[in-house]
Write a protein that holds these residues in place. Sequence first.
Motif, PDB file in Angstrom:
ATOM      1  N   GLY A 284      27.644  17.536 -26.553  1.00 22.90           N
ATOM      2  CA  GLY A 284      26.404  17.472 -25.781  1.00 22.90           C
ATOM      3  C   GLY A 284      25.174  17.688 -26.642  1.00 22.90           C
ATOM      4  N   HIS A 285      24.157  18.290 -26.056  1.00 18.55           N
ATOM      5  CA  HIS A 285      22.900  18.553 -26.754  1.00 18.55           C
ATOM      6  C   HIS A 285      22.377  19.946 -26.401  1.00 18.55           C
ATOM      7  CE1 HIS A 285      22.920  14.150 -27.093  1.00 18.55           C
ATOM      8  NE2 HIS A 285      22.018  14.278 -28.047  1.00 18.55           N
ATOM      9  N   ASP A 286      21.731  20.580 -27.346  1.00 19.71           N
ATOM     10  CA  ASP A 286      20.959  21.782 -27.096  1.00 19.71           C
ATOM     11  C   ASP A 286      19.503  21.365 -26.932  1.00 19.71           C
ATOM     12  OD1 ASP A 286      23.073  23.621 -27.275  1.00 19.71           O
ATOM     13  OD2 ASP A 286      22.929  23.671 -29.460  1.00 19.71           O
ATOM     14  N   GLY A 287      18.818  21.959 -25.967  1.00 19.27           N
ATOM     15  CA  GLY A 287      17.461  21.526 -25.684  1.00 19.27           C
ATOM     16  C   GLY A 287      16.490  22.675 -25.517  1.00 19.27           C
ATOM     17  N   ARG A 288      15.211  22.353 -25.698  1.00 20.20           N
ATOM     18  CA  ARG A 288      14.127  23.285 -25.408  1.00 20.20           C
ATOM     19  C   ARG A 288      12.973  22.503 -24.797  1.00 20.20           C
ATOM     20  NH1 ARG A 288      12.276  28.315 -26.255  1.00 20.20           N
ATOM     21  NH2 ARG A 288      10.031  28.631 -26.454  1.00 20.20           N
ATOM     22  N   ALA A 289      12.492  22.977 -23.661  1.00 19.86           N
ATOM     23  CA  ALA A 289      11.362  22.353 -22.992  1.00 19.86           C
ATOM     24  C   ALA A 289      10.220  23.350 -22.887  1.00 19.86           C
ATOM     25  CB  ALA A 289      11.765  21.868 -21.599  1.00 19.86           C
ATOM     26  N   GLU A 290       9.002  22.879 -23.131  1.00 19.68           N
ATOM     27  CA  GLU A 290       7.810  23.712 -23.016  1.00 19.68           C
ATOM     28  C   GLU A 290       6.764  22.946 -22.211  1.00 19.68           C
ATOM     29  OE1 GLU A 290       6.569  24.582 -26.968  1.00 19.68           O
ATOM     30  OE2 GLU A 290       8.257  25.909 -27.390  1.00 19.68           O
ATOM     31  N   MET A 291       6.103  23.639 -21.283  1.00 22.75           N
ATOM     32  CA  MET A 291       5.047  23.035 -20.476  1.00 22.75           C
ATOM     33  C   MET A 291       3.856  23.985 -20.410  1.00 22.75           C
ATOM     34  SD  MET A 291       7.094  21.217 -17.306  1.00 22.75           S
ATOM     35  CE  MET A 291       7.997  22.699 -16.880  1.00 22.75           C
ATOM     36  N   LYS A 292       2.674  23.397 -20.228  1.00 21.87           N
ATOM     37  CA  LYS A 292       1.457  24.182 -20.083  1.00 21.87           C
ATOM     38  C   LYS A 292       0.644  23.641 -18.905  1.00 21.87           C
ATOM     39  CE  LYS A 292       0.957  25.412 -24.977  1.00 21.87           C
ATOM     40  NZ  LYS A 292       0.063  25.363 -26.175  1.00 21.87           N
ATOM     41  N   ASN A 293       0.044  24.571 -18.151  1.00 25.51           N
ATOM     42  CA  ASN A 293      -0.917  24.234 -17.091  1.00 25.51           C
ATOM     43  C   ASN A 293      -0.351  23.272 -16.050  1.00 25.51           C
ATOM     44  OD1 ASN A 293      -2.961  25.805 -18.388  1.00 25.51           O
ATOM     45  ND2 ASN A 293      -3.303  24.099 -19.811  1.00 25.51           N
ATOM     46  N   VAL A 294       0.824  23.617 -15.527  1.00 29.81           N
ATOM     47  CA  VAL A 294       1.464  22.809 -14.487  1.00 29.81           C
ATOM     48  C   VAL A 294       1.253  23.488 -13.136  1.00 29.81           C
ATOM     49  CG1 VAL A 294       3.626  21.829 -13.649  1.00 29.81           C
ATOM     50  CG2 VAL A 294       3.182  21.955 -16.097  1.00 29.81           C
ATOM     51  N   ARG A 295       0.853  22.719 -12.135  1.00 31.08           N
ATOM     52  CA  ARG A 295       0.630  23.266 -10.797  1.00 31.08           C
ATOM     53  C   ARG A 295       1.766  22.831  -9.873  1.00 31.08           C
ATOM     54  NH1 ARG A 295      -3.660  25.635  -8.490  1.00 31.08           N
ATOM     55  NH2 ARG A 295      -5.002  25.096 -10.266  1.00 31.08           N
ATOM     56  N   MET A 296       2.379  23.817  -9.198  1.00 29.14           N
ATOM     57  CA  MET A 296       3.470  23.564  -8.259  1.00 29.14           C
ATOM     58  C   MET A 296       2.961  23.723  -6.831  1.00 29.14           C
ATOM     59  SD  MET A 296       6.193  22.898 -10.022  1.00 29.14           S
ATOM     60  CE  MET A 296       6.895  23.128 -11.662  1.00 29.14           C
ATOM     61  N   ARG A 297       3.321  22.758  -5.991  1.00 27.56           N
ATOM     62  CA  ARG A 297       2.906  22.804  -4.590  1.00 27.56           C
ATOM     63  C   ARG A 297       4.051  22.325  -3.708  1.00 27.56           C
ATOM     64  NH1 ARG A 297       0.427  19.340  -0.901  1.00 27.56           N
ATOM     65  NH2 ARG A 297      -0.967  20.399   0.584  1.00 27.56           N
TER      66      ARG A 297
END
Length: 239
Positions: free
Chosen positions: A87-100
């Motif tokens: 498989g794969h090892d992963g890393r995700a990064e996000m900034k300034n995301v609005r959830m509604r």
Amino acid sequence: LDRLRVTEAIALTGLSGSFSTRGGFGGRFQARVNGGAPVQGTVAPEAAGTAVRILSQDAGGVLASAGLFPNARGGELSLVLRPRAGGHDGRAEMKNVRMRDAPVLAELLNAASIIGLLEQLNGSGLLFLEAETDFRLTSRGVEIARGAAVGASMGVSMAGIYDADRGVLDLQGVISPFYLVNGIGAILTRRGEGLFGVNYRVTGPTSNPTVSVNPLSILTPGMFREIFRRPPPRIRETG
């Protein structure tokens, strides 16, 4: 390519790029996620296979287009996948995301009796200044080793699995209200957890998961919170 299928539910559409096989498969590309939000990326050879990096200036749009959070908006996304055996090892990064209007998050806030944040989620939405997760892709789904999302209003930590074969979740973590103030003591806790927070668990089918909280955990300062936390689940491979 008109369509490059990533999973049963996610595809890169209108994909174009420039690639080379000299020294291994590598290059750059751009596409849209399920015909929606645009992404751009690079692929590069590694010893175990091909590594992928994906960037987007519309992180919320990517989440919405992928069907994960239909009402997410805005922000930046960086996603890295590195190959490994199986498989794969992963890393995700996000900034300034609005959830509604996120149903599971709404049920979690309701279970923890955090009414003000529940009203905000169903109104203008909750803004997460930073979010990050380390995960592993397997043939059956995703194992989240550690994830966190923080904003002025709240912080959330997460670990667990999404078993795509069975369509079920098994996630656990801590939700910390008023993170801007509560997070002052976060140096003694995990990322996304304030000094005081409520332990939660989300289990069951993705269409209708069960949300539960431990109200006694809010009385336990962060440095002692591990007594309420079980080891994160793993996906059992078959065959």
